[in-house]
Design a protein around this motif. Structure first.
Motif, mmCIF file in Angstrom:
data_model
loop_
_atom_site.group_PDB
_atom_site.id
_atom_site.type_symbol
_atom_site.label_atom_id
_atom_site.label_comp_id
_atom_site.label_asym_id
_atom_site.label_seq_id
_atom_site.Cartn_x
_atom_site.Cartn_y
_atom_site.Cartn_z
ATOM 1 N N SER A 1 0.850 -1.182 0.000
ATOM 2 C CA SER A 1 0.000 0.000 0.000
ATOM 3 C C SER A 1 0.882 1.228 0.000
ATOM 4 O O SER A 1 1.791 1.338 0.840
ATOM 5 C CB SER A 1 -0.924 -0.002 1.228
ATOM 6 N N VAL A 2 0.637 2.149 -0.924
ATOM 7 C CA VAL A 2 1.463 3.347 -1.043
ATOM 8 C C VAL A 2 0.565 4.552 -1.256
ATOM 9 O O VAL A 2 -0.572 4.424 -1.752
ATOM 10 C CB VAL A 2 2.461 3.231 -2.226
ATOM 11 N N PRO A 3 1.046 5.761 -0.912
ATOM 12 C CA PRO A 3 0.274 6.969 -1.205
ATOM 13 C C PRO A 3 0.441 7.356 -2.677
ATOM 14 O O PRO A 3 1.462 7.070 -3.320
ATOM 15 C CB PRO A 3 0.886 8.006 -0.272
ATOM 16 N N GLU A 4 -0.566 8.008 -3.177
ATOM 17 C CA GLU A 4 -0.547 8.461 -4.571
ATOM 18 C C GLU A 4 0.686 9.323 -4.841
ATOM 19 O O GLU A 4 1.101 10.132 -4.012
ATOM 20 C CB GLU A 4 -1.816 9.264 -4.859
ATOM 21 N N GLU B 1 3.732 8.261 -5.315
ATOM 22 C CA GLU B 1 4.997 7.609 -4.958
ATOM 23 C C GLU B 1 5.495 6.728 -6.096
ATOM 24 O O GLU B 1 4.713 6.099 -6.808
ATOM 25 C CB GLU B 1 4.800 6.766 -3.697
ATOM 26 N N GLN C 1 -0.693 6.111 -9.296
ATOM 27 C CA GLN C 1 -2.037 6.695 -9.287
ATOM 28 C C GLN C 1 -3.019 5.672 -8.712
ATOM 29 O O GLN C 1 -2.770 4.467 -8.785
ATOM 30 C CB GLN C 1 -2.453 7.040 -10.714
ATOM 31 N N PRO C 2 -4.140 6.133 -8.164
ATOM 32 C CA PRO C 2 -5.136 5.173 -7.650
ATOM 33 C C PRO C 2 -5.562 4.157 -8.694
ATOM 34 O O PRO C 2 -5.869 3.007 -8.362
ATOM 35 C CB PRO C 2 -6.289 6.088 -7.226
ATOM 36 N N SER D 1 -4.026 0.631 -8.851
ATOM 37 C CA SER D 1 -4.382 -0.388 -7.865
ATOM 38 C C SER D 1 -4.881 -1.640 -8.579
ATOM 39 O O SER D 1 -5.837 -1.594 -9.362
ATOM 40 C CB SER D 1 -5.466 0.133 -6.919
ATOM 41 N N SER E 1 -2.144 -1.365 -3.679
ATOM 42 C CA SER E 1 -3.191 -0.388 -3.378
ATOM 43 C C SER E 1 -2.544 0.984 -3.329
ATOM 44 O O SER E 1 -1.617 1.210 -2.540
ATOM 45 C CB SER E 1 -3.859 -0.709 -2.036
ATOM 46 N N VAL E 2 -3.013 1.894 -4.172
ATOM 47 C CA VAL E 2 -2.503 3.254 -4.203
ATOM 48 C C VAL E 2 -3.578 4.159 -3.613
ATOM 49 O O VAL E 2 -4.672 4.302 -4.166
ATOM 50 C CB VAL E 2 -2.152 3.703 -5.637
ATOM 51 N N LYS E 3 -3.255 4.757 -2.473
ATOM 52 C CA LYS E 3 -4.222 5.582 -1.730
ATOM 53 C C LYS E 3 -4.204 7.020 -2.221
ATOM 54 O O LYS E 3 -3.140 7.610 -2.363
ATOM 55 C CB LYS E 3 -3.892 5.537 -0.239
ATOM 56 N N PRO E 4 -5.391 7.590 -2.453
ATOM 57 C CA PRO E 4 -5.438 9.003 -2.895
ATOM 58 C C PRO E 4 -4.971 9.952 -1.789
ATOM 59 O O PRO E 4 -5.081 9.633 -0.604
ATOM 60 C CB PRO E 4 -6.918 9.241 -3.216
#
Lengths: 113, 114
Positions: free
Chosen positions: A12-15, A17, A81-82, A85, A110-113
């Motif tokens: 899981s990473v933030p958008e 990255e 980007q989300p 995912s 999973s790419v978190k917005p």
């Protein structure tokens, strides 16, 4: 026995990255390696195919590398980007006219917005 | 559109029933194969074919039959369905040879055996 391993199983990473997905294989006599994307409940979409004679392949924000000597491949995703995912699968082709793809179990991204 | 077509997309069977999963490709690929995908197990090869009239077993062939009468079609038959065959089935094809050609996958058939 030829085996393909993907670690981690989930990420899981933030958008925004940049990230790297890892794939390792046990047989250095690999002919090529293919990266796929699978969305939930959907089929496999081919992203990149790297021949054993190549070291890298690029498509848009995706870059895949192959190192036969170390038994590793990586999939680099820039500026995530989300919409990225999904589950990413790598599969090795170890040759022969009757050769078949050997799959890893995938990394769920999973790419978190 | 060129590619691999699988039918049906969804199917529910009762234990003991038989059915055929269809797979067709229009890319003139010699090689075709069937995989099943199960949670925690990844994709496992069931049967494959390197050309019309030639088939062979993969990693998990029990309970499944195949035949290849034409280059285009590679049906997978379940003779007597069991709950253990509940899975998602994918058909794939590629050009023959020892490398250089990636695989193309169909969109899958989701099978539930009750």
């Amino acid at each position: 026995k030829q085996e393909v391993t993907q670690i981690p199983a989930a990420l899981s990473v933030p958008e925004g990255e940049n990230l790297v997905l890892n794939c390792s294989f046990t047989d250095s006599a690999i002919y090529n390696l293919q990266w796929f994307r699978q969305d939930p409940g959907k089929g496999l979409t081919s992203l990149l195919l790297i021949q054993s004679s190549q070291r890298e392949q690029t498509s848009g924000r995706l870059n895949a590398s192959l190192d036969k000597s170390s038994g590793r491949s990586t999939l680099y995703i820039a500026a995530s980007q989300p919409g990225d995912s999904a589950t990413y699968l790598c599969a090795g082709f170890f040759g022969g006219s009757q050769g078949n793809l050997i799959f890893g179990k995938g990394t769920k991204l999973s790419v978190k917005p | 559109n060129a590619g691999v077509t699988q039918t049906p997309k969804f199917q529910v069977l009762k234990t003991g029933q038989s059915m055929t999963l269809q797979c067709a490709q229009d890319m003139n690929h010699e090689y075709m194969s069937w995989y099943r995908q199960d949670p925690g197990m990844g994709l496992r090869l069931i049967h494959y074919s390197v050309g019309a009239g030639i088939t062979d077993q993969g990693e998990v062939p029990n309970g499944y039959n195949v035949s290849r009468s034409t280059t285009e079609d590679f049906p997978l038959r379940l003779l007597s369905a069991a709950p253990s065959q509940t899975s998602v089935y994918f058909c794939a094809s590629r050009l023959s040879g020892t490398g250089g050609h990636g695989y193309t996958f169909g969109s899958g058939t989701r099978l539930t055996v009750v």
